[in-house]
Design an enzyme around this catalytic site. Structure first.
Site, short mmCIF file in Angstrom:
data_model
loop_
_atom_site.label_atom_id
_atom_site.label_comp_id
_atom_site.label_asym_id
_atom_site.label_seq_id
_atom_site.Cartn_x
_atom_site.Cartn_y
_atom_site.Cartn_z
N LYS A 81 0.91 -1.16 -0.07
CA LYS A 81 -0.10 0.02 0.18
C LYS A 81 1.05 1.09 0.07
CE LYS A 81 -3.59 0.32 2.40
NZ LYS A 81 -4.66 0.73 3.57
N ASP A 92 -16.88 -1.51 -0.31
CA ASP A 92 -15.48 -1.82 -0.71
C ASP A 92 -14.49 -1.68 0.48
OD1 ASP A 92 -15.90 1.23 -0.65
OD2 ASP A 92 -13.89 1.30 -0.72
N ASN A 93 -14.97 -1.83 1.64
CA ASN A 93 -14.24 -2.10 2.87
C ASN A 93 -15.00 -3.26 3.63
OD1 ASN A 93 -12.62 -0.09 2.39
ND2 ASN A 93 -13.70 1.42 3.47
#
Length: 526
Positions: A124, A266-267
């Protein structure tokens, strides 16, 4: 921070015998885009998780070494990695964004742990990807430190979570509201398949892509479902399994006072792990309506909304599976039946989640055989905590210590928890003493000793949690002076959350924030 290496080497030889996998690629590049990490100027170590590296069989020479530093900084792509940004959609605060995707994350590979389980390795903050849009693809050092501390603390607390493998300072500045140091984080997850992954499949690929992803998810996470011949039952089983894991996960959050902060689809991990710690925070004083995230202005993701929001997200997941649950004929009758079956799963989720909440709160209060008749006692205690601004973690930890005082409802010295209420007011302590009497009377029906009840309570009620103000202090020390002393102290102390700290420095971690130290807002890491 650790000094950076002066050279780098090819990692091909040192990874000989270490096998990585790339099973997601079998689904085709519809679900991902190839992308290379962008090198940084001056990488330096922040942290490396040796115990996790051992579990994942990562070769020693690519751990916290010169060679490992360049890999986990994104400066070198080894032969075992095939970097890719994953595609997904997502409802963000209930508004659908049809195409999101990894704007600052790259899946490097999948690796098997010592017990044979498959995990994703993801960088990330390693630079722009095809999904970055206007973003720089970088991470500031603060969010990297926050995710490292929180994910490893959650692991120690016994909550399903993604893990932290490595954190590397980039030696470069990133620009948000101000210029701040940058960093790269290596995340480990059972997978990065999200509700948003299924939404993307349906929106952009239709039923065939949903089926491909569902079959892959079943094979990877719910292999027992693959043995079911009837497709309708199999995919309904997938919805049921995901719903059960979400109910269990959210109840773990409620047990320890955790607020995720941004429960977008999306989390929401399909495998039931806590993922994405951007604005996440823990309760200090108890407030069921508490919100930390700076962008959650209407309290959508407040502490007491998390069970219902998980259900809302599951409904979005169910919508993607309806074509598979409907079956091959897809007549109007079949569609109606599919909706009815999916709705039943969602209703079962609510019942299961609420049963889990009752069991969880009963355990926190030491009640051995909790029933719905105990709801009044539970809610009365929570109402007292809220009314008098009592610290959530301290209240339950000290409540266990009540059982050092007395083994009956009518004897014993002044209770340890009284000090928390006395600090609020005499009226607060009076109200607590009335409740305490009812609670002790309820515990008489347990068939275990006071000592065992106390032990049981201390196994579910942590003494220390990742306090928001402590995280903020550690981040500030690194941003301003590059000083990792507090970061490392917190990381070590928070590995033993169910033990009362004894040293003066550790006792400070038990305490809530003093006036002026409170963290009232948190921010996403983008």
């Amino acid at each position: 921070m650790h000094k950076q290496p002066t050279h780098r080497q090819d990692s091909t030889a040192v990874t000989e015998g270490w096998e990585t996998e790339h099973s997601l690629r079998a689904l085709g590049d519809f679900f991902y885009r190839d992308a290379e990490p962008t090198a940084v100027r001056n990488p330096q170590w922040i942290a490396f998780n040796q115990s996790l590296a051992e579990q994942l069989n990562i070769p020693e020479k690519i751990r916290d070494t010169d060679e490992g530093l360049f890999i986990w900084a994104g400066n070198h792509t080894p032969d075992w990695a095939k970097p890719a940004a994953l595609a997904y959609s997502g409802h963000q605060f209930a508004h659908l964004n049809p195409q999101l995707g990894d704007g600052r994350a790259l899946l490097l590979a999948e690796v098997r742990s010592a017990d044979g389980k498959l995990f994703d390795l993801q960088l990330k903050g390693a630079g722009r990807t095809p999904f970055s849009r206007g973003g720089d693809g970088r991470s500031a050092i603060g969010p990297v430190m926050r995710e490292y501390l929180l994910s490893e603390s959650m692991q120690a607390l016994g909550v399903p979570t993604t893990r932290a493998l490595a954190a590397v300072a980039s030696g470069e500045m990133v620009f948000r509201e101000d210029a701040v140091p940058g960093a790269i984080f290596t995340r480990v997850a059972s997978s990065h398949i999200r509700v948003g992954s299924f939404q993307f499949a349906l929106l952009h690929g239709g039923e065939d892509k949903v089926k491909a992803l569902a079959d892959y998810t079943i094979a990877r996470h719910f292999s027992h479902l693959a043995k079911i011949d009837d497709s309708k039952t199999r995919y309904l089983g997938l919805l049921t399994q995901v719903a059960e894991r979400q109910a269990e996960l959210v109840n773990q959050w409620l047990r320890i006072g955790f607020i995720h902060g941004v429960m977008n689809t999306d989390n929401t991990s399909i495998c039931g792990e806590t993922i994405d710690y951007g604005p996440a925070a823990f309760l200090d004083s108890y407030n069921p309506n508490k919100v930390f995230s700076s962008i959650d202005r209407r309290g959508r993701y407040a502490f007491n909304q998390q069970i219902e929001i998980a259900k809302w997200n599951l409904a979005r997941f169910a919508e993607t599976l309806l074509p598979l649950i409907t079956g091959d004929t897809a007549g109007e009758t079949d569609k109606a039946e599919a909706i009815e079956l999916a709705t039943r799963v969602l209703d079962d989720y609510s019942e299961y989640a609420n049963e889990l909440w009752l069991t969880t709160m009963g355990a926190k209060l030491g009640i051995q055989h909790v029933t719905k008749a105990d709801l009044a006692l539970i809610n009365q205690f929570l109402a007292l905590l809220h009314q008098y601004n009592i610290d959530y973690t301290q209240a339950f930890w000290q409540l266990a210590n009540e059982l050092n005082c007395t083994q009956s409802a009518n004897s014993g010295p002044e209770s340890p928890t009284s000090s928390l209420f006395l600090n609020a007011s005499a009226a607060a302590n009076s109200d607590f003493q009335l409740w305490r009497q009812s609670w002790l009377e309820r515990l008489i029906s347990n068939d275990t000793s006071a000592e065992q009840m106390q032990t049981n309570m201390q196994q579910v009620n942590p003494a220390i949690i990742p306090r928001n103000h402590r995280i903020a202090e550690a981040i500030l020390a690194v941003e301003e002076n590059g000083d990792l002393t507090q970061f490392n102290a917190l990381l070590n102390a928070w590995q033993h959350p169910y033990e009362m700290p004894r040293s003066e420095s550790e006792l400070a971690l038990y305490q809530g924030p003093a006036k002026g130290e409170e963290v009232t807002r948190t921010f996403c890491g983008t």
